[in-house]
Structure formats: structure tokens, C-alpha cells
Design a protein around this motif. Structure first.
Motif, PDB file in Angstrom:
ATOM      1  N   UNK A  73      82.514  36.899  14.930  1.00 30.37           N
ATOM      2  CA  UNK A  73      83.682  37.214  15.819  1.00 30.37           C
ATOM      3  C   UNK A  73      84.128  36.291  17.062  1.00 30.37           C
ATOM      4  N   UNK A  74      83.057  35.484  17.554  1.00 29.25           N
ATOM      5  CA  UNK A  74      83.345  34.587  18.702  1.00 29.25           C
ATOM      6  C   UNK A  74      84.570  33.585  18.014  1.00 29.25           C
ATOM      7  N   UNK A  75      84.167  33.105  16.879  1.00 26.74           N
ATOM      8  CA  UNK A  75      84.967  31.899  16.376  1.00 26.74           C
ATOM      9  C   UNK A  75      86.110  32.639  15.629  1.00 26.74           C
ATOM     10  N   UNK A  76      86.175  33.654  15.188  1.00 25.06           N
ATOM     11  CA  UNK A  76      87.558  34.275  14.704  1.00 25.06           C
ATOM     12  C   UNK A  76      88.373  34.744  15.921  1.00 25.06           C
ATOM     13  N   UNK A  77      87.977  35.076  17.125  1.00 24.04           N
ATOM     14  CA  UNK A  77      88.836  35.458  18.256  1.00 24.04           C
ATOM     15  C   UNK A  77      89.289  34.124  18.802  1.00 24.04           C
ATOM     16  N   UNK A  78      88.431  33.080  18.855  1.00 20.88           N
ATOM     17  CA  UNK A  78      89.013  31.810  19.461  1.00 20.88           C
ATOM     18  C   UNK A  78      89.982  31.426  18.394  1.00 20.88           C
ATOM     19  N   UNK A  79      89.959  31.501  17.248  1.00 17.15           N
ATOM     20  CA  UNK A  79      90.949  31.093  16.142  1.00 17.15           C
ATOM     21  C   UNK A  79      92.234  31.748  16.514  1.00 17.15           C
ATOM     22  N   UNK A  80      92.120  33.061  16.673  1.00 19.77           N
ATOM     23  CA  UNK A  80      93.381  33.845  16.849  1.00 19.77           C
ATOM     24  C   UNK A  80      93.913  33.566  18.160  1.00 19.77           C
ATOM     25  N   UNK A  81      93.265  33.497  19.321  1.00 21.78           N
ATOM     26  CA  UNK A  81      93.728  33.114  20.488  1.00 21.78           C
ATOM     27  C   UNK A  81      94.380  31.746  20.541  1.00 21.78           C
ATOM     28  N   UNK A  82      93.936  30.913  19.580  1.00 22.17           N
ATOM     29  CA  UNK A  82      94.472  29.386  19.622  1.00 22.17           C
ATOM     30  C   UNK A  82      95.584  29.522  19.015  1.00 22.17           C
ATOM     31  N   UNK A  83      95.943  30.393  17.940  1.00 26.90           N
ATOM     32  CA  UNK A  83      97.084  30.440  17.361  1.00 26.90           C
ATOM     33  C   UNK A  83      98.429  31.134  18.093  1.00 26.90           C
ATOM     34  N   UNK A  84      97.802  31.900  19.050  1.00 27.09           N
ATOM     35  CA  UNK A  84      98.650  32.487  20.102  1.00 27.09           C
ATOM     36  C   UNK A  84      98.783  31.715  21.366  1.00 27.09           C
ATOM     37  N   UNK A  85      98.017  30.707  21.414  1.00 25.27           N
ATOM     38  CA  UNK A  85      98.006  29.539  22.783  1.00 25.27           C
ATOM     39  C   UNK A  85      97.605  30.373  23.972  1.00 25.27           C
ATOM     40  N   UNK A  86      96.769  31.050  23.774  1.00 29.56           N
ATOM     41  CA  UNK A  86      95.828  31.900  24.944  1.00 29.56           C
ATOM     42  C   UNK A  86      94.582  31.526  25.199  1.00 29.56           C
ATOM     43  N   UNK A  87      93.995  31.543  26.370  1.00 24.80           N
ATOM     44  CA  UNK A  87      92.382  31.055  26.466  1.00 24.80           C
ATOM     45  C   UNK A  87      91.627  32.275  25.897  1.00 24.80           C
ATOM     46  N   UNK A  88      90.437  31.868  25.449  1.00 26.92           N
ATOM     47  CA  UNK A  88      89.422  32.773  24.918  1.00 26.92           C
ATOM     48  C   UNK A  88      87.975  32.541  25.416  1.00 26.92           C
ATOM     49  N   UNK A  89      87.348  33.588  25.971  1.00 28.93           N
ATOM     50  CA  UNK A  89      86.245  33.558  26.661  1.00 28.93           C
ATOM     51  C   UNK A  89      84.911  34.271  25.820  1.00 28.93           C
TER      52      UNK A  89
END
Length: 320
Positions: A85-101
């Protein structure tokens, strides 16, 4: 009467599928004559190990990220997760150009930590227990004000995971059963949400490690039993059920089956050897339980969800 208005509906699943389609793969379904002969069942493997970011969790994460308003998205997203879930949320956030903690246990596989960083996620480590995970996350969440996307109890995440079984039903006709691993219950809840609406006659089985069998014990007891820090090779299945996933599990799952550590390793190795696909230990639990309970599945058309393929290749379980 309990309030169910917060739970996702099948309309939410359809909306989620439309929202995330540009960011996910429609993953293939593979079969194996050898495994069919071995089990006496007709097995169809939905290969989410070929999904973007290497796991089904990119479905729920993408639905949550791309469903945010611009104002909320600007603050970023945050979660706690052992890996996928961590890497999936990081992937999705990266696609939207927003930070992911992301708060991750120190024991999480290095391959998953590397993937989170590769997608731009910001990691804070915690001790490998649910208590530590939630305490450290509370600090990170307070400091960032980011939108909390729970790994599996979030209705947006459940609706996203449900798109997997929706695709599966379109790809394979006449399934008698579907089986998937269970940890926190996000994927299983998605299966329950989809199948109860479009294929209510299909039995839903959950598969769990014997050494992290809190969902099995919860199912038998009729209420949530949570373990704090179970030890199992199936690192993706160490988390307990929560109220939203428990709703789906308790109302729609036919049975929960368990497998030993050695049975999980054997099933993982067998899949690698016979199907030539990379899958992680958590994903081998369904096949392990099918092999262990042949009478339950014999003569049936069984959909098996392979949930991910993010494996630490330097630490394969049969090499230990």
C-alpha cells in the motif's frame, strides 16, 4: 440499526474503475494444466503481480488520490503500511504530483522500501507492531496535515480494490468460487462488494497464514480479534481486520482457510516453478489452502487472486 452510509456501494466501484483506468493495468488471467491436475479443480489466476507498482493495492490508492479535490490534494497523502500500500500510494501520489508520507515497519522488505523511495514517497520507520505503527503515524499525520488513506479500512480503497474482481468476472465466466489472501481485508472486502452485487452465487474464500490467523479466529468468534505483531513469512498479511472490512467479511465470506509457513513456501515455489511468475509469499496462501483442502474445491471453477509480486529476490524463503 448500525449506520452503513459510510460503506462503499457498487456505484462507487463503477466510479472508481472509470477514475483509475488511466493509471492501472487490466491484469491477465493465467491457467496451469499441472496445477489443475494436482488440485482436481479448474484454477484461474488473476495476476495482480503484473499490476502497476507490482500489487493490487494501486487500485485503491489511485482511487483515493485521484478522488481528492485540488485543495485537499495539495496537502498530500499519508499512510502506514508494511509495503504494497505504501508503494502504491507513493506511485499514485507521484502521478498526481503531490507528496506522500509513509510510516513503514523497520522489518519491511528492502525491495518495498526501495520502491516507495523510487516513487517519491517519504518514509518514517516504526517498530514492527500495530501499536507502534499507529502511534508513529499519528505524529506524522499531525505534522503534515495530509489526507489519511488507510491501507484497507478506507471506503475509497475498498471500492478501488473491488475493481479487480469486477474485471475478473468479465474475464472468466462461470466461476464457482473466488479465493484471495486476507490480512486487513481490503481485497476480500472488494470481492464481497463486487460479487454480492453481480455474482451472488459465487462462494468467497479467504486464505490466511496459521501464524497470523486473527481473521480466521474473528470469523469463528463472530467479532474482531486483533493480534498486535504476528510473525509470518507472509509480510502483507500481518494486520488485523477493522470495522469496515469486518462488515464485508462477516456478511459475505463463505469460509476462511489457513496454511502453515511451510505450506505457503511450498505453494510459492510451486507457482514460480510451474507458472514462471514472480509472486510474493502472501499471494501463495490461497494456493496453499487449496492444496490443503482439495475436497472444498474439487471439480469447481476457482478464481485465485495473486495479489502482488514485490519480492526481495536476495531473500527468497526456500533459500533461507
Amino acid at each position: 440499526m448500525k449506520d452503513m452510509s459510510h460503506l462503499p456501494t457498487f456505484d462507487d466501484v463503477i466510479a472508481a474503475h472509470d477514475r483509475i483506468r488511466p493509471y492501472i493495468h487490466r491484469t491477465p488471467v493465467l491457467t496451469s494444466t499441472y496445477l489443475n491436475e494436482l488440485t482436481g479443480a479448474e484454477l484461474f489466476f488473476k495476476c495482480e503481480n503484473f499490476q502497476k507498482a507490482g500489487a493490487f493495492k494501486v487500485r485503491g490508492a489511485s482511487n483515493a488520490v485521484f478522488g481528492l479535490s485540488d485543495a485537499d490534494a495539495a496537502k498530500g497523502v499519508a499512510t502506514h503500511s508494511s509495503g504494497n500500500h505504501a508503494l502504491s500510494l507513493s506511485y499514485a501520489a507521484g502521478r498526481r504530483g503531490i507528496p506522500c508520507h509513509v510510516v513503514m515497519p523497520s522489518t519491511a522488505p528492502q525491495a518495498k522500501k526501495d520502491a516507495v523511495k523510487g516513487y517519491g514517497g517519504i518514509i518514517t520507520e516504526c517498530e514492527p507492531s500495530t501499536t507502534s505503527r499507529e502511534a508513529v503515524f499519528a505524529e506524522v499525520h499531525a505534522a503534515t496535515g495530509a489526507d489519511f488513506v488507510h491501507p484497507y479500512n478506507d471506503p475509497r480503497v475498498i471500492a478501488g480494490q473491488a475493481t479487480c474482481s469486477r474485471e475478473f468476472m468479465e474475464q472468466v465466466e462461470g466461476l464457482d468460487s473466488v479465493i484471495a489472501p486476507i490480512g486487513g481485508g481490503g481485497m476480500i472486502s472488494g470481492c464481497c462488494l463486487t460479487l454480492s452485487n453481480i455474482a451472488p452465487d459465487v462462494d468467497i474464500f479467504a486464505a490466511e497464514p496459521e501464524q497470523a490467523d486473527d481473521a480466521y479466529r474473528s470469523f469463528k468468534a463472530g467479532h474482531i480479534i486483533a493480534d498486535d505483531a504476528p510473525v509470518t513469512i507472509a509480510d502483507g498479511l500481518k494486520v488485523p481486520l477493522k470495522e469496515n472490512t469486518w462488515h464485508f467479511v462477516s456478511n459475505h465470506v463463505t469460509d476462511i482457510l489457513t496454511a502453515s509457513e511451510q505450506e505457503i513456501i511450498d505453494a510459492m515455489k510451486l507457482t514460480w516453478a510451474r507458472m514462471k511468475i514472480v509472486m510474493e509469499p502472501s499471494c501463495a496462501v490461497p494456493l496453499a489452502t487449496i492444496l490443503k483442502n482439495p475436497d472444498v474445491f474439487k471439480g469447481r471453477r476457482v478464481g485465485v487472486i495473486i495479489t502482488g509480486g514485490n519480492v526481495d529476490l536476495d531473500k527468497l524463503p526456500w533459500m533461507q
